[in-house]
Design an enzyme around this catalytic site. Structure first.
Site, PDB file in Angstrom:
ATOM      1  N   GLU A 231     -20.309 -44.703  -5.142  1.00  0.00           N
ATOM      2  CA  GLU A 231     -18.867 -44.321  -4.868  1.00  0.00           C
ATOM      3  C   GLU A 231     -18.649 -45.399  -3.957  1.00  0.00           C
ATOM      4  OE1 GLU A 231     -17.193 -42.246  -6.560  1.00  0.00           O
ATOM      5  OE2 GLU A 231     -18.897 -40.388  -6.906  1.00  0.00           O
ATOM      6  N   CYS A 265     -11.680 -44.227   1.240  1.00  0.00           N
ATOM      7  CA  CYS A 265     -11.382 -44.696   0.061  1.00  0.00           C
ATOM      8  C   CYS A 265     -10.530 -44.214  -0.919  1.00  0.00           C
ATOM      9  CB  CYS A 265     -12.992 -44.498  -0.632  1.00  0.00           C
ATOM     10  SG  CYS A 265     -13.423 -42.900  -0.689  1.00  0.00           S
TER      11      CYS A 265
HETATM   12  P1  NDP Z   1     -20.991 -50.035   4.237  1.00  0.00           P
HETATM   13  O1  NDP Z   1     -21.323 -50.321   2.825  1.00  0.00           O
HETATM   14  O2  NDP Z   1     -21.404 -50.999   5.103  1.00  0.00           O
HETATM   15  O3  NDP Z   1     -22.081 -48.788   4.710  1.00  0.00           O
HETATM   16  C1  NDP Z   1     -22.226 -47.471   3.951  1.00  0.00           C
HETATM   17  C2  NDP Z   1     -23.677 -47.391   4.055  1.00  0.00           C
HETATM   18  O4  NDP Z   1     -24.243 -48.019   3.345  1.00  0.00           O
HETATM   19  C3  NDP Z   1     -24.287 -47.387   5.455  1.00  0.00           C
HETATM   20  O5  NDP Z   1     -25.345 -46.132   5.600  1.00  0.00           O
HETATM   21  C4  NDP Z   1     -24.753 -48.397   5.518  1.00  0.00           C
HETATM   22  O6  NDP Z   1     -25.842 -48.407   6.714  1.00  0.00           O
HETATM   23  C5  NDP Z   1     -25.350 -48.860   4.064  1.00  0.00           C
HETATM   24  N1  NDP Z   1     -25.411 -50.247   4.010  1.00  0.00           N
HETATM   25  C6  NDP Z   1     -24.651 -51.315   4.383  1.00  0.00           C
HETATM   26  N2  NDP Z   1     -25.072 -52.356   4.017  1.00  0.00           N
HETATM   27  C7  NDP Z   1     -26.129 -52.166   2.996  1.00  0.00           C
HETATM   28  C8  NDP Z   1     -27.051 -52.879   2.128  1.00  0.00           C
HETATM   29  N3  NDP Z   1     -26.511 -54.199   1.977  1.00  0.00           N
HETATM   30  N4  NDP Z   1     -27.752 -52.211   1.222  1.00  0.00           N
HETATM   31  C9  NDP Z   1     -27.825 -50.811   1.391  1.00  0.00           C
HETATM   32  N5  NDP Z   1     -27.141 -50.122   1.952  1.00  0.00           N
HETATM   33  C10 NDP Z   1     -26.382 -50.613   2.933  1.00  0.00           C
HETATM   34  O7  NDP Z   1     -19.675 -49.475   4.106  1.00  0.00           O
HETATM   35  P2  NDP Z   1     -18.938 -49.032   5.500  1.00  0.00           P
HETATM   36  O8  NDP Z   1     -19.600 -48.392   6.493  1.00  0.00           O
HETATM   37  O9  NDP Z   1     -18.115 -50.107   5.873  1.00  0.00           O
HETATM   38  O10 NDP Z   1     -17.554 -47.961   4.860  1.00  0.00           O
HETATM   39  C11 NDP Z   1     -16.270 -48.550   4.318  1.00  0.00           C
HETATM   40  C12 NDP Z   1     -16.681 -48.906   2.716  1.00  0.00           C
HETATM   41  O11 NDP Z   1     -17.042 -47.615   2.007  1.00  0.00           O
HETATM   42  C13 NDP Z   1     -15.302 -48.960   2.149  1.00  0.00           C
HETATM   43  O12 NDP Z   1     -15.228 -49.982   1.414  1.00  0.00           O
HETATM   44  C14 NDP Z   1     -14.700 -47.743   1.479  1.00  0.00           C
HETATM   45  O13 NDP Z   1     -13.954 -47.700   0.496  1.00  0.00           O
HETATM   46  C15 NDP Z   1     -16.147 -47.319   1.053  1.00  0.00           C
HETATM   47  N6  NDP Z   1     -16.149 -46.044   0.809  1.00  0.00           N
HETATM   48  C16 NDP Z   1     -16.240 -45.483  -0.338  1.00  0.00           C
HETATM   49  C17 NDP Z   1     -15.900 -43.983  -0.581  1.00  0.00           C
HETATM   50  C18 NDP Z   1     -16.001 -43.479  -1.828  1.00  0.00           C
HETATM   51  O14 NDP Z   1     -16.383 -42.181  -2.100  1.00  0.00           O
HETATM   52  N7  NDP Z   1     -15.822 -44.332  -2.891  1.00  0.00           N
HETATM   53  C19 NDP Z   1     -15.884 -43.022   0.588  1.00  0.00           C
HETATM   54  C20 NDP Z   1     -16.042 -43.787   1.761  1.00  0.00           C
HETATM   55  C21 NDP Z   1     -16.050 -45.147   1.978  1.00  0.00           C
HETATM   56  P3  NDP Z   1     -25.558 -49.239   8.016  1.00  0.00           P
HETATM   57  O15 NDP Z   1     -24.514 -48.168   8.822  1.00  0.00           O
HETATM   58  O16 NDP Z   1     -26.889 -49.049   8.660  1.00  0.00           O
HETATM   59  O17 NDP Z   1     -25.361 -50.350   8.046  1.00  0.00           O
END
Ligand code: NDP
Length: 457
Positions: A231, A265
């Site tokens: 997602e 999102c």
């Molecule tokens: P991130 O992708 O940075 O973080 C989300 C999760 O992924 C966190 O647990 C983070 O860990 C982890 N993560 C970060 N980088 C990596 C990687 N390279 N490999 C694996 N895991 C990773 O997103 P944001 O926190 O900035 O959230 C915002 C984004 O998420 C927006 O683009 C938004 O639209 C999307 N989103 C989508 C939703 C949906 O349902 N479709 C709902 C909510 C948000 P850590 O915090 O430790 O970096």
């Protein structure tokens, strides 16, 4: 990113956590695997009882949990309480409907020369859930409730800025009486995800977050041949046609863009308004955006709190500055709020052109971009030119326009005369760069189940 609670309303670091050591991580995976061996054999009725108990625990914990979320990521306390209630609703939804979803599906035995032929739905095992901070309880619950109903076991790697909410999730299921270790939180950085995902005892992964994080997880899971649900981001269109009730549409548009301090999102981010009503709609929309109360998220009167991170405010302002430098007009807002904390003014921009970065990217903050269009065809064409395809919205009283919208808009969800929302009773997910797979309902539960074909001769 450090694993820490930092209050976005003040910028103050309140608590930091050390990531798990390799030994502790190994122990947690081993315990998850051992828990699965017995949990998969528990009765459906026992799971229903534990889910209902978890919903009751959440009801009782509403105030402290809501305050914790507000402290960690800045959503208003009012919306945090609503999020807790929605999580309890999802737990009860699966307690009510899960047993029927787990019933075998009988097929035409005669057609395959059998006495019986059916599909039985069985759990897969230990599933890794990688979750974002924006709805810290709900995002994780959307995974946990169906997974635990199905007989799977969960490992949660939550975003690094919501560690205490993440730890609460583990505590919640323990307090509800679920067997030990069926849901554990892993305080690890994203750099450790590959080690967990490649572990043979972990069979699948779900990620909600950014497209780059999704690409990374999908690549590793693909290499290891493990299923995933993704997602990812969204930049939902919100189309307003001349037959729409303009005042209601502007009211809902204001909520749809600014919910969760603009960090959702499924927030409507791009507004396509028919030329016949563009001037009036823009006036109403700007007026309502300008009336939003920005301030302390703990105050019940506040409608917009801070953005969750300092870099988030900078990112949002960069998008606005870029658009303005290329000719966009700021109708309302357009800058950071002076003072401590990471606040940004709810903003409306018009005069959007393809050269602007926000044209084809996602702004994760309270900034609405408005286009004036001459037809529904034009609105849908520009909407579909975006790489994302999560939710979408149409405001129209015209049956023909509604049918065209449902047929042609490239999105996982289409809402007419209302804003995109996530309900336990509706499937949730996107297409294109917004990811794949579905969460919630029976579709969400079966993403991580083995649909086993049984033939009895
Ligand atoms: P991130 O992708 O940075 O973080 C989300 C999760 O992924 C966190 O647990 C983070 O860990 C982890 N993560 C970060 N980088 C990596 C990687 N390279 N490999 C694996 N895991 C990773 O997103 P944001 O926190 O900035 O959230 C915002 C984004 O998420 C927006 O683009 C938004 O639209 C999307 N989103 C989508 C939703 C949906 O349902 N479709 C709902 C909510 C948000 P850590 O915090 O430790 O970096």
């Amino acid at each position: 990113m450090a694993i820490a609670t930092i209050n976005p309303a003040t910028g103050e670091t309140l608590k930091t956590f050390e990531p798990l050591t390799d030994d502790v991580l190994e122990d947690k995976i081993a315990r998850a695997s051992a828990a699965y061996a017995s949990y998969r054999r528990t009765s459906v009725q026992d799971r229903v009882g534990w889910l209902r108990a978890a919903a009751d625990v959440l009801d009782a914990d509403t105030d402290p949990v809501a305050a914790l979320m507000t402290t960690e990521m800045g959503k208003t306390l009012t919306s945090a309480k609503a999020e807790v209630a929605k999580c309890a609703k999802a737990l009860r939804y699966y307690a009510d409907h899960g047993p029927a979803m787990l019933e075998p599906q009988h097929l035409d035995a005669g057609a395959v020369n059998a006495q019986q032929a059916y599909v039985t739905y069985q759990p897969l095992g230990v599933v890794l859930a990688i979750m974002p901070w924006n709805f810290p309880l709900w995002q994780a619950m959307r995974f946990a409730a169906p997974a635990l109903m199905a007989g799977n076991v969960g490992l949660l790697k939550h975003a690094s800025n919501v560690p205490q909410t993440a730890l609460y999730m583990e505590e919640l299921f323990r307090k509800a009486g679920f067997p030990a270790d069926v849901f554990q939180t892993l305080l690890i950085g994203s750099g450790t995800i590959e080690r967990v995902l490649r572990d043979d005892r972990v069979v699948a992964a779900t990620l909600t977050g950014s497209a780059p994080a999704g690409q990374s997880v999908a690549a590793i899971a693909g290499d290891a041949l493990k299923p995933t649900v993704l997602e990812l981001g969204g930049s939902d269109p919100f189309i307003v046609m001349p037959s729409a009730h303009l005042d209601t549409a502007a009211e809902v548009a204001t909520t749809a863009r600014n919910q969760n301090n603009g960090q959702s999102c499924i927030a409507a981010k791009r507004f396509f308004v028919h030329r016949d009503v563009a001037e009036e709609f823009t006036r109403l929309f700007a007026e309502k955006i300008g009336e939003l109360t920005v301030g302390d998220p703990m105050d019940p009167a506040t409608e917009i709190g801070p953005l969750a991170t300092e870099s988030g405010v900078q990112d949002v302002h960069d998008y606005v500055t870029d658009a303005v430098s290329k000719g966009a007009t700021v109708v309302v807002g357009g800058k950071e709020v002076d003072g401590p904390g990471w606040f940004y003014e709810p903003t409306l921009l018009t005069g959007i052109t393809p050269e602007m970065r926000l044209y084809a990217e996602e702004v994760f903050g309270p900034v609405a971009a408005l286009w004036t269009v001459d037809s529904l065809d034009e609105a849908i064409e520009i909407a579909n030119s975006h790489p994302y395809g999560l939710g979408s919205n149409l405001w129209s009283e015209d049956e023909g326009e509604r049918a065209q919208f449902v047929r042609d808009i490239e999105s996982g969800m289409a809402f007419i005369n209302g804003m995109t929302s996530s309900y336990p009773d509706l499937p949730f997910g996107g297409v294109k760069q917004s990811g794949y797979g579905r969460e919630l309902t029976d579709l969400g539960m079966r993403e991580f189940m083995n649909a086993k074909t049984v033939w009895v001769g």
